[in-house]
Motif scaffolding. Structure first.
Motif, PDB file in Angstrom:
ATOM      1  N   ILE A 114       0.657  -0.831  -0.236  1.00 36.55           N
ATOM      2  CA  ILE A 114      -0.293   0.211   0.358  1.00 36.55           C
ATOM      3  C   ILE A 114       0.544   1.308   0.213  1.00 36.55           C
ATOM      4  N   TYR A 115       1.843   0.869   1.037  1.00 37.87           N
ATOM      5  CA  TYR A 115       2.881   2.367   1.503  1.00 37.87           C
ATOM      6  C   TYR A 115       3.896   2.281  -0.413  1.00 37.87           C
ATOM      7  N   SER A 116       4.627   1.225  -0.638  1.00 36.62           N
ATOM      8  CA  SER A 116       4.971   1.975  -1.668  1.00 36.62           C
ATOM      9  C   SER A 116       4.180   1.748  -3.233  1.00 36.62           C
ATOM     10  N   LYS A 117       3.274   1.450  -3.501  1.00 35.44           N
ATOM     11  CA  LYS A 117       2.551   1.572  -4.684  1.00 35.44           C
ATOM     12  C   LYS A 117       1.684   3.047  -5.019  1.00 35.44           C
ATOM     13  N   ARG A 118       1.881   4.065  -3.304  1.00 33.10           N
ATOM     14  CA  ARG A 118       0.990   5.099  -3.119  1.00 33.10           C
ATOM     15  C   ARG A 118      -0.058   4.750  -2.996  1.00 33.10           C
ATOM     16  N   PHE A 119      -1.236   3.687  -3.132  1.00 33.53           N
ATOM     17  CA  PHE A 119      -2.125   3.543  -2.854  1.00 33.53           C
ATOM     18  C   PHE A 119      -2.909   4.897  -2.000  1.00 33.53           C
ATOM     19  N   PHE A 120      -2.378   4.457  -1.344  1.00 30.34           N
ATOM     20  CA  PHE A 120      -2.564   5.363  -0.153  1.00 30.34           C
ATOM     21  C   PHE A 120      -2.762   7.203  -0.654  1.00 30.34           C
ATOM     22  N   GLN A 121      -2.683   7.343  -2.015  1.00 29.57           N
ATOM     23  CA  GLN A 121      -2.345   8.725  -2.116  1.00 29.57           C
ATOM     24  C   GLN A 121      -4.004   8.558  -2.880  1.00 29.57           C
ATOM     25  N   VAL A 122      -4.913   8.213  -3.195  1.00 27.10           N
ATOM     26  CA  VAL A 122      -5.791   7.839  -4.344  1.00 27.10           C
ATOM     27  C   VAL A 122      -6.917   6.466  -3.791  1.00 27.10           C
ATOM     28  N   PHE A 149       8.780  -3.504   7.814  1.00 26.39           N
ATOM     29  CA  PHE A 149       8.690  -2.481   7.275  1.00 26.39           C
ATOM     30  C   PHE A 149       6.886  -2.077   7.149  1.00 26.39           C
ATOM     31  N   GLU A 150       6.319  -2.847   8.118  1.00 23.29           N
ATOM     32  CA  GLU A 150       5.086  -2.590   8.156  1.00 23.29           C
ATOM     33  C   GLU A 150       4.711  -1.547   9.746  1.00 23.29           C
ATOM     34  N   GLN A 151       5.622  -1.579   9.905  1.00 24.99           N
ATOM     35  CA  GLN A 151       5.582  -0.105  11.118  1.00 24.99           C
ATOM     36  C   GLN A 151       6.224   0.885  10.736  1.00 24.99           C
ATOM     37  N   ASN A 152       7.374   0.752  10.310  1.00 22.46           N
ATOM     38  CA  ASN A 152       7.995   2.190   9.362  1.00 22.46           C
ATOM     39  C   ASN A 152       6.593   2.578   8.166  1.00 22.46           C
ATOM     40  N   ASN A 153       6.144   1.633   7.234  1.00 25.58           N
ATOM     41  CA  ASN A 153       5.223   2.734   6.627  1.00 25.58           C
ATOM     42  C   ASN A 153       4.173   2.712   7.415  1.00 25.58           C
ATOM     43  N   LEU A 154       3.600   2.252   8.242  1.00 29.45           N
ATOM     44  CA  LEU A 154       2.332   2.434   8.822  1.00 29.45           C
ATOM     45  C   LEU A 154       2.999   4.338   9.549  1.00 29.45           C
ATOM     46  N   LYS A 155       3.730   4.418  10.032  1.00 32.56           N
ATOM     47  CA  LYS A 155       3.928   5.070  10.706  1.00 32.56           C
ATOM     48  C   LYS A 155       3.740   6.303   9.545  1.00 32.56           C
ATOM     49  N   ASN A 213       1.520   9.766   9.487  1.00 29.92           N
ATOM     50  CA  ASN A 213       1.852  11.011  10.434  1.00 29.92           C
ATOM     51  C   ASN A 213       1.370  11.678   8.830  1.00 29.92           C
ATOM     52  N   CYS A 214       1.644  11.809   7.431  1.00 34.90           N
ATOM     53  CA  CYS A 214       0.905  12.131   6.650  1.00 34.90           C
ATOM     54  C   CYS A 214      -0.267  12.681   6.551  1.00 34.90           C
ATOM     55  N   GLN A 215      -0.684  12.214   7.240  1.00 33.67           N
ATOM     56  CA  GLN A 215      -2.864  12.002   8.060  1.00 33.67           C
ATOM     57  C   GLN A 215      -3.459  12.413   5.869  1.00 33.67           C
TER      58      GLN A 215
END
Length: 340
Positions: free
Chosen positions: A226-234, A286-292, A296-298
């Motif tokens: 989710i983080y590496s592919k930037r799904f959270f942006q869309v 990775f899960e911990q760091n990416n979730l953080k 943080n980016c909200q």
């Protein structure tokens, strides 16, 4: 793991009878003198900055070091050679030698793998590891061998979570009416239809575009993907549901494996065990760091299911468990020891 032991135990007679297949080899006198260099093409579909991506690179690095340059592992990430719908066929035809697909992508060839698509099969990663590294994993390895594949390892992508662009998800009913991307899997198809969701099969590297164009409302994936592919942006909503393991099966073309000398096979086995131990630790980090970072980016609303809510989801899926027991057989299903 223990690749050589597994194959020797299950297929000793077969191994002795097979002729070596053609393996891609080139001569490089500067690095390996007069010996042949063995080239292994390792193709996968996720980004390099993921547990699987980094593990593939580490495997390549260690194989070069441990064989003094005799074995060169060429890693192709991000579907740069083949999409996830193409890589299994490419492996079976020895156009590539190693892939690491998610378990659902091999479940049509090896039905036992479909069991690991059951939501809330186990509550923690350790239990998944115990089962996959034990007799069940060996049985799956035997089935993969019959499909011209040698199982090298079971890697972690992380626990699966839901994202969507419609509403927060806390109950099974919240997903009703949505369209969700799934990997090819009869179990995943049934799982989402139970939720009154329309499942849509989409290649992983086409998913960001599909989410952007609203071709589907959401998807399920590991935090690292989710983080590496930037799904959270869309996507607007992320539900930390931990409803299943996104696990990978690292497999090599069987004929290519049989063409290798015993010492090279032994080195591959030992290095892969070392890399697997490291990869599983990396998946958690990775899960911990990416979730953080996403928190943080909200830039996406994050909800975490309570244990009571997870229990309700598992109860909801009981009809799917009954169907899978009938399909896979009671004996195999009991080996999984799914918790009621």
């Amino acid at each position: 793991m223990r690749i050589a032991n597994k194959i020797g135990f299950v297929f000793a007679a077969v191994l002795l009878g097979l002729l070596p297949a053609c393996a891609p080899r080139v001569i490089d006198h500067e690095q390996v003198s007069k010996n042949e260099k063995i080239v292994i093409r390792f193709s996968h579909v996720v980004g390099e900055d993921t547990p699987k991506g980094q593990a593939a690179r580490m495997f390549a690095k260690l194989m070069k070091e441990r064989t003094n340059g005799k074995v060169e592992v060429q890693v192709f990430s991000n579907s740069s050679l083949y999409k996830d719908s193409e890589e299994t066929d490419a492996l079976q035809q020895n156009r590539i030698q190693i892939i690491a697909p998610a378990t659902p992508k091999l479940s049509s060839l090896v039905p036992e793998l479909a069991a690991f698509d059951l939501p809330y099969l186990y509550s923690d990663l350790d239990r998944y590891h115990q089962v996959l590294d034990g007799p069940v994993g060996q049985q799956i390895a035997a089935s993969l061998y019959q499909q011209n594949m040698v199982e090298l390892a079971y890697w972690d992508g992380g626990m699966k979570q839901f994202t969507n662009s419609v509403r927060p998800i806390r109950t099974p009913e919240d997903l009703a009416g949505m369209t969700m991307r799934i990997m090819p899997s009869a179990v995943l198809d049934q799982q989402f239809k139970l939720l009154q969701v329309t499942p849509v099969e989409i290649n992983f590297n086409d998913l960001y575009s599909a989410l952007t164009k609203k071709q589907v409302d959401g998807q399920e994936n590991s935090i690292s993907n989710i983080y590496s592919k930037r799904f959270f942006q869309v996507q607007k909503y992320l539900t930390l549901s931990d409803h299943g393991l996104l696990g990978y099966v690292v497999v090599m073309n069987r004929d290519f494996w049989n063409s290798l000398d015993p010492e090279t096979r032994r080195t591959i086995s030992l290095v892969m065990q070392e890399v697997t131990d490291w990869e599983r630790q990396q998946a958690v980090q990775f899960e911990q760091n990416n979730l953080k970072a996403m928190s943080n980016c909200q830039c996406i609303e994050i909800d975490r299911l309570s244990q009571a809510e997870k229990d309700r989801w598992k109860e909801f899926y009981q009809p799917l468990y009954q169907t899978m027991e009938q399909k896979l057989g009671t004996h195999f299903f009991r080996q999984l020891n799914p918790q009621p």
